[in-house]
Scaffold this active site. Structure first.
Site: not given
Lengths: 81, 222
Positions: B58, B135
């Site tokens: 991330c 995601r």
């Protein structure tokens, strides 16, 4: 976007927007004049209205007497600092 | 919106939103204050989720999104991140990214601690994780219509150039009423809609203004 800091002064974005809202402007015009993204102008204007620092009429926004006083107070504090 | 119970029957996971339909509305706390979907009306919005703050993949993605932010802004696109973390966590993480990696995160990030937005957009894949968002990338047009979605698993970081490419393709489609072929990039030829009658197919084969591969496959330069 919150328009007031914890010390009671206006946030930087609020000062910028309210300085333009001394005259009637649409939010699109405010975004264009200040170069602040429209989504942030909308969110900040919403908070200004909720806190009675600005009013909206027919899509045009203007600061209130209270907003004017708060702006003057914040600017004076900034200049003093 | 399709809903079904989780395996233990205690939770309800909603289905995915659908392309071509209005994007699910929301009002959420972000690192830039309270924002609504309607605040973005009139500009393109890329709403994307990440699994968690202070995690390695991330972090690389946030650097990537930050690096393409100004290019997207020039195309009339705003970025909006999301994860199931508190706003304080987001603030601490983005400040840490700036301090350690020298990259300022310029876009707002939703603190979806109660998972309200994540559930509306089908960002949680129970088969992967019940506590983290996958995601996901949602491309929302100026009329707040959902135009494209990309889903990646927790383990795979996204390709920023593909995100820009999808924006370019969607905007070319809107501006010129064309489709775009595989791997299309701006400057390359686009697809002209296929004829839908025999006589139009006949005409298409004679059209010298186009690159006609076959009656159903024709390209043109923009």
């Amino acid at each position: 976007m919150p328009c007031t800091n914890s010390d009671g002064t206006l946030t930087e974005a609020a000062v910028t927007l309210m300085s333009v809202m001394v005259e009637h402007h649409s939010l699109e015009e405010v975004a264009s004049i200040t170069d602040i993204p429209l989504y942030l102008v909308r969110a900040t204007a919403r908070d200004l209205i909720d806190t009675r620092l600005a009013t909206e009429q027919d899509g045009a926004y203007r600061i209130t007497k209270l907003g004017s006083e708060k702006l003057a107070y914040t600017l004076a504090k900034l200049n003093a600092g | 919106m399709v809903e079904h119970n989780g395996a233990n029957g205690s939770e309800t996971f909603r289905g995915l939103p659908r392309l071509g339909e209005p994007a699910p509305d929301f009002e959420a706390i972000t690192t830039h204050g309270m924002l609504r979907l309607s605040d973005f009306k009139g500009s393109w919005l890329i709403l994307f989720s990440h699994p968690a703050d202070f995690t390695p993949v991330c972090t690389t993605e946030f650097v990537g999104f930050s690096e393409i932010n100004s290019e997207l802004n020039k195309k009339g696109v705003q970025l909006l991140g999301l994860s199931i973390d508190s706003v304080y966590s987001h603030i601490a993480w983005t400040r840490n990214i700036e301090e350690k990696l020298g990259v300022k995160v310029p876009f707002p990030v939703i603190a979806d601690i109660n998972r309200e937005v994540a559930m509306k957009y089908g960002m949680i894949m129970p088969g992967e994780s019940r506590t983290e968002t996958s995601r996901c990338v949602f491309f929302i047009d100026p009329e707040s219509k959902l135009r494209a979605m990309i889903y990646y698993p927790l383990t795979t970081g996204r390709n920023m150039q593909e995100i820009i490419r999808v924006v370019d393709a969607l905007q070319a489609t809107d501006k010129f009423q064309v489709a775009t072929p595989a791997n299309w990039k701006p400057g390359e030829k686009v697809i002209v809609g296929a004829p839908n009658t025999s006589s139009m197919a006949e005409q298409r084969m004679k059209d010298k203004s186009l690159e006609v591969v076959e009656w159903y496959l024709s390209k043109k330069a923009l």
